[in-house]
Scaffold this motif. Structure first.
Motif, PDB file in Angstrom:
ATOM      1  N   VAL A 110       0.825  -1.206   0.000  1.00  0.00           N
ATOM      2  CA  VAL A 110       0.000   0.000   0.000  1.00  0.00           C
ATOM      3  C   VAL A 110       0.862   1.260   0.000  1.00  0.00           C
ATOM      4  N   GLU A 111       1.930   1.279   0.777  1.00  0.00           N
ATOM      5  CA  GLU A 111       2.789   2.469   0.832  1.00  0.00           C
ATOM      6  C   GLU A 111       3.338   2.817  -0.550  1.00  0.00           C
ATOM      7  N   VAL A 114       0.417   4.137  -2.949  1.00  0.00           N
ATOM      8  CA  VAL A 114       0.020   5.520  -2.681  1.00  0.00           C
ATOM      9  C   VAL A 114       1.124   6.492  -3.085  1.00  0.00           C
ATOM     10  N   LEU A 137      -3.048   8.254   4.358  1.00  0.00           N
ATOM     11  CA  LEU A 137      -3.764   7.113   4.931  1.00  0.00           C
ATOM     12  C   LEU A 137      -4.639   7.565   6.091  1.00  0.00           C
ATOM     13  N   ALA A 147       0.029   0.461   5.584  1.00  0.00           N
ATOM     14  CA  ALA A 147       1.080   0.774   4.617  1.00  0.00           C
ATOM     15  C   ALA A 147       1.855  -0.459   4.183  1.00  0.00           C
ATOM     16  N   PRO A 151      -2.844  -5.364  -1.625  1.00  0.00           N
ATOM     17  CA  PRO A 151      -4.268  -5.203  -1.941  1.00  0.00           C
ATOM     18  C   PRO A 151      -5.121  -6.428  -1.607  1.00  0.00           C
ATOM     19  N   GLN A 158     -11.644  -0.710   1.747  1.00  0.00           N
ATOM     20  CA  GLN A 158     -10.272  -0.320   2.070  1.00  0.00           C
ATOM     21  C   GLN A 158      -9.447  -0.103   0.805  1.00  0.00           C
ATOM     22  N   ARG A 159      -9.648  -0.965  -0.187  1.00  0.00           N
ATOM     23  CA  ARG A 159      -8.932  -0.782  -1.461  1.00  0.00           C
ATOM     24  C   ARG A 159      -9.309   0.547  -2.114  1.00  0.00           C
ATOM     25  N   ARG A 161     -10.293   3.223  -0.633  1.00  0.00           N
ATOM     26  CA  ARG A 161      -9.663   4.303   0.132  1.00  0.00           C
ATOM     27  C   ARG A 161      -8.201   4.465  -0.275  1.00  0.00           C
ATOM     28  N   VAL A 162      -7.527   3.335  -0.503  1.00  0.00           N
ATOM     29  CA  VAL A 162      -6.138   3.394  -0.975  1.00  0.00           C
ATOM     30  C   VAL A 162      -6.086   4.066  -2.348  1.00  0.00           C
ATOM     31  N   ARG A 166      -4.075   7.511  -3.292  1.00  0.00           N
ATOM     32  CA  ARG A 166      -3.119   7.634  -4.400  1.00  0.00           C
ATOM     33  C   ARG A 166      -3.521   8.775  -5.337  1.00  0.00           C
TER      34      ARG A 166
END
Length: 327
Positions: A110-111, A114, A137, A147, A151, A158-159, A161-162, A166
């Motif tokens: 995730v880190e 984004v 985040l 982070a 995925p 949640q995906r 939101r990521v 980004r």
């Protein structure tokens, strides 16, 4: 109010698949002469059935499909800029796609997902990069522990939101949301919409919100543009269009939206459309909507209506509205 984004006479077409042993070179017209402007901090909803051209408009604006016409950002024609200036200008446009799983690289954490726009445009050092990611985040309602996840370890909400984090990490001027909540359940939809509203307010972004959910559009949009078969048929403020739609197509769409009150819902009279969308290779003569319109007149079969300004300021492409205003 100066427009951040102005679209003039936008047209997009695609080559049709030719049948075997033929030389059929016909093209499918996906967007046909669309024009609109987006002001600072404004949310414009593009609504209509699947196949109406909403997503193609968004992809043309982002430069993802070839187009003709003019797209201006802050008054500058994107197509006429040198490549370097175009890249710097178009970073101000970002998009949130419908499917949050297919739009995220499953092999990246995730880190890194984004931070990818930062790596391309700003080249921040490790500490500053990590701080920006954690800040975003937090802004989208995810703890910093996310982070390090992939995925596949996230839920659909949640995906998404990521994906939003980004899209907004570069603080764009315009955020395009293409059915960004349609794949989510109702409670998660409400949470994601709240996140988008807060980010829009904090970052002073303008939004193009593409949806087939007219009830949702009525809640979040300042203005609404109704599309049918590649054309805009009605454009106006949410306060004028949703309570009293002028175009028969808008009336049909809104009559199908359920009202959460049993007694009121039972007393409603839906306005049904006739049949399905026409074949894209056999566009109707005259008004494109007339084969399905419950109020079609003879003139609708012969002449395509021009888009005109109604008495309340909305734009409508319908012979009925023109005749009513004339009388």
């Amino acid at each position: 109010m100066d427009a951040i984004l102005a679209v003039e006479d936008l047209r997009v077409s695609f080559a049709a698949h030719a049948a075997m042993f033929t030389r059929d070179r016909r093209r499918i017209v996906a967007v046909d002469g669309v024009s609109f402007a987006l002001g600072p901090g404004e949310t414009l909803a593009l609504v209509g059935e699947s196949g109406s051209g909403k997503s193609t408009v968004a992809r043309a604006i982002l430069g993802l499909v070839p187009y003709s016409g003019t797209i201006r950002i802050d008054g500058r024609d994107v197509a006429k800029l040198p490549r370097g200036e175009r890249r710097a200008l178009t970073r101000r446009l970002q998009m949130v796609f419908q499917d949050p799983y297919s739009s995220l690289d499953p092999s990246m954490r995730v880190e890194d997902i984004v931070a990818e726009p930062l790596d391309i445009h700003e080249h921040l050092g490790g500490g500053a990069r990590r701080d920006r990611v954690r800040e975003l985040l937090d802004a989208v309602g995810l703890s910093r522990d996310f982070a390090a996840r992939f995925p596949a370890q996230l839920s659909g909400g949640q995906r998404q939101r990521v994906a939003i984090a980004r899209a907004v990490i570069l603080r764009p001027s315009v955020l395009v949301c293409d059915e960004a909540v349609s794949a989510l359940d109702v409670s998660t939809q409400a949470q994601v919409i709240r996140v988008l509203a807060e980010l829009t307010r904090e970052m002073h972004m303008s939004n193009i919100f593409i949806t087939h959910d007219l009830a949702l559009a009525a809640k979040i949009a300042d203005r609404v543009a109704v599309m049918y078969f590649g054309k805009m048929v009605e454009v106006g403020t949410s306060a004028t269009v949703f309570p009293a739609p002028a175009h028969p197509y808008t009336q049909c769409l809104l009559s199908a939206v359920p009202i959460p009150h049993p007694r009121v819902q039972r007393g409603r009279q839906p306005i049904p459309m006739i049949g399905e969308l026409p074949n894209a290779l056999q566009r109707p003569e005259g008004c494109l909507f007339h084969p399905r319109c419950p109020k079609a007149m003879e003139v609708c079969r012969r002449e395509a209506p021009a888009i005109t300004t109604a008495a309340d300021g909305r734009l409508v492409a319908c012979h009925l509205v023109t005749a009513r205003d004339a009388s």
